[in-house]
Every structure is written in C-alpha cells, then in structure tokens.
Write a protein that holds these residues in place. Structure first.
Motif, PDB file in Angstrom:
ATOM      1  N   GLY A   1      65.212 136.921 -13.773  1.00 56.58           N
ATOM      2  CA  GLY A   1      64.784 137.934 -14.740  1.00 56.58           C
ATOM      3  C   GLY A   1      65.978 138.625 -15.368  1.00 56.58           C
ATOM      4  O   GLY A   1      67.144 138.337 -15.027  1.00 56.58           O
ATOM      5  N   ASP A   2      65.701 139.527 -16.295  1.00 58.30           N
ATOM      6  CA  ASP A   2      66.743 140.271 -16.996  1.00 58.30           C
ATOM      7  C   ASP A   2      66.197 141.645 -17.319  1.00 58.30           C
ATOM      8  O   ASP A   2      64.998 141.799 -17.572  1.00 58.30           O
ATOM      9  CB  ASP A   2      67.126 139.544 -18.298  1.00 58.30           C
ATOM     10  CG  ASP A   2      68.321 140.173 -18.977  1.00 58.30           C
ATOM     11  OD1 ASP A   2      69.441 139.647 -18.819  1.00 58.30           O
ATOM     12  OD2 ASP A   2      68.145 141.220 -19.654  1.00 58.30           O
ATOM     13  N   VAL A   3      67.085 142.632 -17.331  1.00 62.00           N
ATOM     14  CA  VAL A   3      66.640 144.013 -17.552  1.00 62.00           C
ATOM     15  C   VAL A   3      65.984 144.189 -18.938  1.00 62.00           C
ATOM     16  O   VAL A   3      65.144 145.075 -19.124  1.00 62.00           O
ATOM     17  CB  VAL A   3      67.817 145.001 -17.306  1.00 62.00           C
ATOM     18  CG1 VAL A   3      68.845 144.899 -18.420  1.00 62.00           C
ATOM     19  CG2 VAL A   3      67.305 146.420 -17.144  1.00 62.00           C
ATOM     20  N   MET A   4      66.335 143.320 -19.903  1.00 62.90           N
ATOM     21  CA  MET A   4      65.703 143.435 -21.230  1.00 62.90           C
ATOM     22  C   MET A   4      64.183 143.207 -21.151  1.00 62.90           C
ATOM     23  O   MET A   4      63.426 143.653 -22.002  1.00 62.90           O
ATOM     24  CB  MET A   4      66.326 142.457 -22.238  1.00 62.90           C
ATOM     25  CG  MET A   4      66.034 142.851 -23.694  1.00 62.90           C
ATOM     26  SD  MET A   4      66.308 141.538 -24.888  1.00 62.90           S
ATOM     27  CE  MET A   4      68.088 141.467 -24.938  1.00 62.90           C
ATOM     28  N   MET A   5      63.762 142.534 -20.080  1.00 62.89           N
ATOM     29  CA  MET A   5      62.322 142.266 -19.920  1.00 62.89           C
ATOM     30  C   MET A   5      61.511 143.555 -19.761  1.00 62.89           C
ATOM     31  O   MET A   5      60.315 143.587 -20.037  1.00 62.89           O
ATOM     32  CB  MET A   5      62.084 141.327 -18.734  1.00 62.89           C
ATOM     33  CG  MET A   5      62.613 139.923 -18.988  1.00 62.89           C
ATOM     34  SD  MET A   5      62.609 138.897 -17.506  1.00 62.89           S
ATOM     35  CE  MET A   5      60.869 138.528 -17.326  1.00 62.89           C
TER      36      MET A   5
ATOM     37  N   ALA B   1      62.236 131.922 -16.988  1.00 63.25           N
ATOM     38  CA  ALA B   1      61.968 131.782 -18.432  1.00 63.25           C
ATOM     39  C   ALA B   1      62.511 133.002 -19.178  1.00 63.25           C
ATOM     40  O   ALA B   1      63.109 132.875 -20.257  1.00 63.25           O
ATOM     41  CB  ALA B   1      60.462 131.621 -18.670  1.00 63.25           C
ATOM     42  N   GLY B   2      62.354 134.181 -18.579  1.00 59.50           N
ATOM     43  CA  GLY B   2      62.859 135.404 -19.200  1.00 59.50           C
ATOM     44  C   GLY B   2      64.375 135.390 -19.300  1.00 59.50           C
ATOM     45  O   GLY B   2      64.958 135.725 -20.335  1.00 59.50           O
ATOM     46  N   GLU B   3      65.000 134.968 -18.211  1.00 58.50           N
ATOM     47  CA  GLU B   3      66.466 134.936 -18.163  1.00 58.50           C
ATOM     48  C   GLU B   3      67.038 133.988 -19.221  1.00 58.50           C
ATOM     49  O   GLU B   3      68.012 134.304 -19.899  1.00 58.50           O
ATOM     50  CB  GLU B   3      66.847 134.441 -16.759  1.00 58.50           C
ATOM     51  CG  GLU B   3      68.092 135.048 -16.203  1.00 58.50           C
ATOM     52  CD  GLU B   3      68.254 134.639 -14.736  1.00 58.50           C
ATOM     53  OE1 GLU B   3      67.358 134.930 -13.920  1.00 58.50           O
ATOM     54  OE2 GLU B   3      69.276 134.004 -14.427  1.00 58.50           O
TER      55      GLU B   3
END
Ligand SMILES: Nc1ncnc2c1ncn2[C@@H]1O[C@H](COP(=O)(O)OP(=O)(O)OP(=O)(O)O)[C@@H](O)[C@H]1O
Ligand SMILES: Cc1ncsc1CCO
Ligand SMILES: [Mg+2]
Length: 267
Positions: free
Chosen positions: A183-187, A226-228
């Motif tokens: 994941g990424d914090v932008m999510m 997928a988010g990353e």
C-alpha cells in the motif's frame, strides 16, 4: 503462503463469484468497478423484498454501514440473518463505528449474526471492541497494531477473522497474525479504498469459502500491491483511482510476487 495468495487471485478470476453488497452511497460505483476489475461479479441490492433471495444466490454478502438510515439498517439485519441461517459467508465493514450511537447500536446488533470476516481501520476495530477507540468520522486516528488486542478479543469471542487495515494490514485469526506491508499513504486520499478492501474480501471468501483467513490476506495483498504500483503512475488521488482499477484488472504474477510483503506470526 506467498504462492497460495497468487493462486487465490487466479482462482477469483476463474470462479467469478457473485458478490452481494449493501454498501454506502459514497462508494457504490467504485466498489462495483473494483469487484469487476478483480474478476468478481457484483450486485448492489438493499430492497427488503429481494434481500433474502440475493443472499441465497450470491457466494457472499458484504455489509457496510457507511451511510446508514432506518430502511437500510433493516435490510442489513435481514441480510445478515439470512446469511447466518444459510451458513453463507458474510463480511462486515463497521465504517465510522464509534462516531455515533446509531452506528454503535447497529454494529452491535449485526455482530449477533456472526460475520465471517470483519474489516475496519484501527479506530473502528477499537471502537467495536469498546476498547476506548475514538473515531474521527470515517478516518482512523490509530495505527493498525494498536487495535490487535481488540481484534484478538473479537476473534476469540465471535470466531470472526478480523482485518485491521492501515499502513500495515493485520489479519487476526485463531493463533495467527498475518501482516501485509503493502500500500501507499496516498491511498488514504481516495475515499472508500477501505470499503473496496472489504468488498474484495467478500469476493475472495466467496471464491474460497473454506479458508476465510487466506481469502482475507489475498484480498488485502491484492489491494495493497495494486495501490502501490498505481501510485507510481498517479499524479494525485484522481489518477490513483483510475490506475488502481486498471492494476486490479491486469496485475501479473511477477508483479504480485515482486511487491508482496507478507509476514506470518504464530501465537
Ligand atoms: N499509511 C498508509 N501507508 C500505506 N498504505 C496505506 C496506509 N493507509 C492505508 N493504506 C492502504 O489503504 C488500504 C485501505 O485502508 P484504510 O485503513 O485507509 O481504510 P479505511 O480507513 O476504512 O478507508 P475508507 O473508510 O475511506 O474506505 C489499506 O489496506 C492499505 O493498503
Ligand atoms: C466519506 C464517507 N462517509 C460515509 S461512508 C464514506 C466512505 C468512506 O468510508
Ligand atoms: Mg472504512
């Protein structure tokens, strides 16, 4: 576990299970699109007159309390009761639990119908377990690891697999914790990715009903990875949403296994 998670992704594409959702107005369209992209077949339905038939024909039901009202609450109770009666998997997303009395009393009632999986952010899981969680609307004010004790309590007392989402997704089942560091914090700047996580859990659990823990881990890994990958192409939350949908659809085994960061802790 690494190999079996990718197998779960392939199996979902192959099985294309029907997934019934009673979800919130904010995310209904995005959720249906995410389910389709991952290979499942979504149906959103909440009319009292059809709810029990929907539960009966679908592989799993997802109940998300994001935008509650009296009519929908009744739909949720009917759906959960039917799923329990038929022994079908159902997944609970306690959006904003702790933020209002209405949300608290509704989830308390829903829990009586024994969800197969509960997925929420740390504040929601802590509020659910009455562990003093303060929920700031629908966003978490806690880290996922802070909610592990609450999740364990739930697992021991209800048998549900509990997934706490966040920077690290923690999946708590009997005698085991699975940690997923994708994941990424932008999510967090796209609304409803948690709701999509829950809907994907519904799809995976419909596809492999005999292993709710692994199904949950596969769903969270798929969304996180997928988010990353999507963030690398995105210029911000708008294009992240678009690229994420594409990646749920076209992710390869190579990408999945290159990015996958999973740790298993046995108690
Ligand atoms: N700080 C973070 N760093 C990396 N990834 C994150 C972070 N926060 C969330 N994510 C990713 O976003 C996914 C959705 O989790 P999140 O906890 O934000 O859901 P949520 O709070 O229920 O969201 P919503 O209510 O908007 O649906 C997680 O499974 C994870 O992949
Ligand atoms: C913003 C919002 N409000 C109720 S549900 C929802 C979607 C994210 O949980
Ligand atoms: Mg949420």
């Amino acid at each position: 576990m690494r190999e079996s998670l990718w197998k779960s992704v392939l199996q979902l594409r192959q099985n294309s299970p029907l997934v019934h959702n009673i979800t919130n107005y904010v995310v209904m369209n995005n959720t249906a699109n995410a389910l389709l992209a991952a290979g499942a077949s979504p149906i959103m339905a909440h009319a009292h007159a059809e709810i029990e038939e929907m539960v009966s024909i679908c592989g799993a039901t997802v109940i998300n309390i994001g935008t509650l009202d009296e009519y929908w609450i009744e739909s949720m109770y009917k759906a959960a009761a039917k799923a329990q009666q038929l022994g079908k998997p159902w997944v609970l997303d306690p959006v904003g639990a702790g933020a209002s009395n209405l949300r608290n009393t509704t989830v308390a009632q829903l829990l009586k119908y024994k969800p197969t999986v509960i997925r929420g952010n740390a504040s929601e899981i802590m509020a659910l377990a009455n562990a003093g969680g303060q929920t700031k609307g629908v966003d978490s004010t806690h880290q996922s690891v802070e909610a592990v004790a609450s999740a364990k309590w739930f697992n021991e007392n209800t048998g549900a697999v509990v997934c706490i989402s966040g920077a690290t997704d923690v999946i708590v089942s009997a005698n085991q914790k699975i940690l997923i560091d994708n994941g990424d914090v932008m999510m967090t700047k796209v609304t409803g990715l948690g709701c999509i996580a829950t809907a994907l859990i519904g799809a995976f659990v419909a596809s492999e009903p005999d292993n709710a823990t692994e199904a949950t881990a596969a769903a969270m890994a798929l969304l996180g990875i997928a988010g990353e990958i999507a963030v690398q192409k995105a210029e911000g939350p708008g294009s992240l949403q678009m690229h994420l949908l594409d990646k749920l659809y076209n992710i390869t085994e190579d990408e999945f296994n290159t990015y996958l960061k999973v740790t298993i802790e046995n108690d």
